[in-house]
Structure formats: structure tokens, C-alpha cells
Design an enzyme around this catalytic site. Structure first.
Site, PDB file in Angstrom:
ATOM      1  N   CYS A 133      32.288  20.880  49.633  1.00 14.29           N
ATOM      2  CA  CYS A 133      33.290  21.632  49.325  1.00 14.29           C
ATOM      3  C   CYS A 133      33.528  23.039  49.417  1.00 14.29           C
ATOM      4  O   CYS A 133      34.402  23.826  49.043  1.00 14.29           O
ATOM      5  CB  CYS A 133      33.880  21.399  47.695  1.00 14.29           C
ATOM      6  SG  CYS A 133      34.034  19.555  47.393  1.00 14.29           S
ATOM      7  N   CYS A 425      31.525  24.537  43.144  1.00 18.52           N
ATOM      8  CA  CYS A 425      30.662  23.753  43.032  1.00 18.52           C
ATOM      9  C   CYS A 425      30.479  22.790  44.259  1.00 18.52           C
ATOM     10  O   CYS A 425      31.405  22.937  45.100  1.00 18.52           O
ATOM     11  CB  CYS A 425      30.834  22.736  41.822  1.00 18.52           C
ATOM     12  SG  CYS A 425      32.155  21.576  41.890  1.00 18.52           S
TER      13      CYS A 425
END
Length: 439
Positions: A133, A425
Site C-alpha cells: 500500500c 501502514c
């Protein structure tokens, strides 16, 4: 097989000394010329972002980009980022693209393919990188590093994800490894399960997550109403695959993706409170629902990164400057707390405190992520995701980081902000954070 030099023909090296006339060999291309060929000092160069462009985000599987190849989405973003910068495609030395799942329709070095689709010449290189991500942010940072350290004058950093076309394939081809599975089984744990773990382990209530999610939807709706995403989204026509629910027959429909379509402006706390957790059957105490998690979506983003001296020479007005990037690891089963470790590392390296930062883009993979990070780091929610985040806008994994960079610079300029941090994250147990100066 390894590349060989065509000195002469042999049974082992099937080359001829004279290439076919219609085959452009590297030695037939013109030698480098212009600013890219001039000697320049390294290490002290500043990298600036001079433009950003992206697609609107469409819902995965059931909307506009569900049948669009990654090279098309990313190529579209690159093409328009170049046009916005007012440069020639041939000025771009390298294209660095992040992708969470660089395979299938986003495989075969999607960066190189997208660069060519965008109209860059064969002399423009491309590389695809993956840090899940944070891939889009990593790509922008890597492009900036190439400018600062390697003397590159013009590069592109961006990100793309086609969850629609790649996820069904990737889910069937994942292969685990025995030693890692025995020692770190959470490396293959679904992200939603890690979010449930963080929620329970650190006491982030379901109600708090739902309240946060309603606010994210509200902020995005207000930003859309005010037209705050129009200067970053470049409309794109696509051919959507439509499946008849009753017959299963498929057809094609031409659509125009000119906005982020995942936002639900009418979302209420009561509606979210009534949703069942996704993992409720295996874990009755689960927290995460479709309402307090990011939405699966498809899209692409690109940022043109340039040396400050080159931008000045061209008379360009950059959006901002790249200042630094940091990553940090954590336990894979609580990957959602990654920003808590990456942000302090980034700020410490620049002699800054949390309160010194004017604007924060903290990825809303799940509502628990920004909630826990803001709580632990002391980040003001009023400065964070001011126009909503992935819960409302959508989250094409590899693209989001680049989108967040572009939006932070544009929104920061509107607000008179001077600094921004983009953080998120990362699957596998990591966090990433990037620091930007806003012009």
C-alpha cells in the site's frame, strides 16, 4: 537468457553483424543531448514535484475500470502529468511506478509499458516497484532520490492498481513458504484480520471506527461539492464490462470516469452501526465492516519529479519539494500500526516534531489505522485527511500513495500550508512516511 553482444554469428550466439534495416538497434538511436547530457553535481540537488495527474477512482469489479488494462490507466495519468508540466515526453528519463500486485494486467513491468502507452519514446526507461500500500509513495520517493543522487533531471513517480482484473487471478496463485509460514504466518493473513487484531489489542472501539468513517465520508462529500479534486483528476473514457445478474451474459458499456465514485454522502452513524463485521462468522467480536474499511477501487496516478534547477531553467512553478522518506517494520499481524514507527523516524531525521507539520495524509486502509496513529503520535484530526481518505475516496493499493502526495501538495497550497507528511501502514508489517515542503 542473458543479453549477448552481436560481435559475430555462431551456433551459441545467433546474431549477425548487420542488424535488419527495420530493426532499430540501440547504436542507431541519436546520442543524448540537451540538459540530460550535461554534467551536474549530485547529492546537493533538490527534487521538486512540478505536476500531478490521476484518474478518478471507480469501484472494483462493478464499475468503469473493471475491464481496463493497467497500462491504459497508468499511461493516461502519465500522459496528462507530462502535459500539465509543460514538458516533452522525451524529457522523461525514467518512469517509476508502484503497484501492490504487479502481475496479470499490471504485470510485465507495467511502468515501462505505461510510459510507452503515454507516448514516451523508447529512450525513456521504466521500472515497477512493490511495497504494497505504500508503493505509490515509494515510487515518488524513488523518483526524487534519482534526481537528488543520480543526477536525473526529469523522472515520474506514480502508482496503479487494477483490483478488478488482477485480484481474482492473484488470489488463486499465491504460494506460501514453509519456514516463513511456521514463523510468520501473518505474512499471509488477510489485511482485514490484522485490522481486527489491532482494534482488539489496542482498544479501538467499533463505535470510534464508525464515527471516524462517517466523518471521512462527510469530508469527501464536501470536497467533491467544492470541486477540490478537479485539479488532480483527468477524465478518462473506458469500456466497462457489464454482467446481467439473471442470465450471466456480458456486454460492454462506454463510460466516462471523471470523478471518484466510491463516496457515500448520505452515510450515517446509525447505518454503519447496523452493519455486520465482515469476519463475524469466524470471530463474533470482530470490528471491521464494509463501512469502516477502505473501498476496493481501480485507478492510477502520476507525479512529474524534477531537479529544482531544471524546473527553474524551464520557468516552471513546482507544487512542492520532496524532503525525505522513512520506513519501519512491525509485527505482521498488526501491520496497521506501522505509521507509529515510520513517522517518528522521519521527523527525527529532519529535526521536526508532530506539531511542526501543517497537513497530514494518513491512509485510511481501515478506520482503526488513523485512529490509533493519531492517538499515539498526537496528530490533530483537524489537520489529517482534511478532504477524507480511502474509506470514502477508495484505495487502489499501489496508486494511493501517489494520489495522497499530489493531493497534499494541491490542498496544502490552497490552505497556505508549508509542510505535509504522507504516511500509511503496509501489508507484511511495515509503515512508510514521506515529508514534503509545499510551495
Amino acid at each position: 537468457p542473458a543479453a549477448a553482444t552481436p560481435h559475430s554469428a555462431s551456433p551459441l550466439l545467433p546474431f549477425t553483424t548487420t542488424p535488419p534495416q527495420n530493426h532499430r538497434r540501440h547504436h542507431l538511436l541519436p546520442p543524448p543531448s540537451g540538459p540530460s547530457s550535461r554534467p551536474r553535481a549530485t547529492m546537493s540537488r533538490r527534487a521538486v514535484i512540478v505536476s500531478t495527474a490521476r484518474t478518478g477512482l471507480t469501484k472494483s469489479f462493478r464499475s468503469g475500470f473493471n475491464n481496463t488494462h493497467g497500462a491504459v490507466m497508468q499511461g493516461h495519468a502519465i500522459k496528462h502529468a507530462i502535459e500539465k508540466a509543460g514538458i516533452s515526453p522525451g524529457d522523461v528519463e525514467d518512469v517509476i511506478i508502484g503497484c501492490g500486485f504487479p502481475e496479470g494486467a499490471t504485470g510485465m513491468n507495467i511502468a515501462r509499458n505505461a510510459a510507452l502507452w503515454a507516448g514516451c519514446p523508447v529512450t525513456t526507461s521504466g521500472t515497477t516497484i512493490n511495497r504494497f500500500c505504500s508503493s505509490g509513495l515509494q515510487a515518488v520517493a524513488s523518483a526524487a532520490h534519482s534526481v537528488m543522487v543520480d543526477g536525473v533531471d526529469v523522472a515520474i513517480g506514480g502508482g496503479v492498481e487494477s483490483i478488478s482484473m488482477v485480484s481474482p487471478v492473484a488470489s488463486k496463485t499465491t504460494v506460501t513458504e514453509e519456514k516463513l509460514m511456521s514463523e510468520f504466518p501473518a505474512l499471509w493473513m488477510p489485511m482485514i484480520e490484522t485490522a481486527d487484531i489491532v482494534s482488539a489489542r489496542y482498544g479501538i472501539s467499533r463505535e470510534a471506527q464508525d464515527v471516524y468513517s462517517v466523518e471521512s465520508q462527510r469530508r469527501t462529500a464536501a470536497a467533491q461539492e467544492a470541486g477540490l479534486f478537479k485539479d488532480e483528476i483527468v477524465p478518462m473514457k473506458a469500456t466497462m464490462l457489464v454482467t446481467d445478474k439473471e442470465t450471466g451474459e456480458t456486454s460492454h458499456k462506454t463510460v466516462l470516469a471523471d470523478r471518484d465514485e466510491c463516496n457515500r454522502p448520505g452515510t450515517t452513524l446509525e447505518a454503519l452501526a447496523g452493519m455486520n463485521p465482515v469476519r463475524s462468522k469466524v470471530d463474533p467480536s470482530a470490528f471491521i465492516t464494509a463501512g469502516n474499511a477502505s473501498q476496493l477501487s481501480d485507478g492510477a496516478s502520476a507525479c512529474v519529479v524534477m531537479s529544482e534547477a531544471e524546473a527553474s531553467r524551464r520557468g516552471l512553478q513546482p507544487l512542492g519539494a520532496f524532503k525525505g522518506f522513512a520506513v519501519a517494520g512491525c509485527a505482521p499481524d498488526e501491520m496497521g500500526i506501522g505509521p507509529v514507527f515510520a513517522v517518528p523516524r522521519l521527523l527525527a531525521r529532519h529535526g521536526l516534531k508532530v506539531d511542526d507539520i501543517d497537513l497530514w495524509e494518513l491512509n485510511e486502509a481501515f478506520a482503526v489505522v488513523p485512529l490509533y496513529s493519531m492517538q499515539q503520535l498526537g496528530i490533530d484530526h483537524a489537520k489529517t485527511n482534511v478532504n477524507g481518505g480511502s474509506i470514502a475516496i477508495g484505495h487502489p493499493f499501489g496508486m494511493t500513495g501517489s494520489r495522497m502526495v499530489g493531493h497534499a501538495l494541491l490542498e496544502g497550497k490552497r490552505r497556505g500550508a508549508k509542510s505535509a507528511v504522507v504516511t500509511m501502514c503496509i501489508g507484511g508489517g511495515m509503515g512508510a512516511a514521506g515529508l514534503f515542503e509545499i510551495f
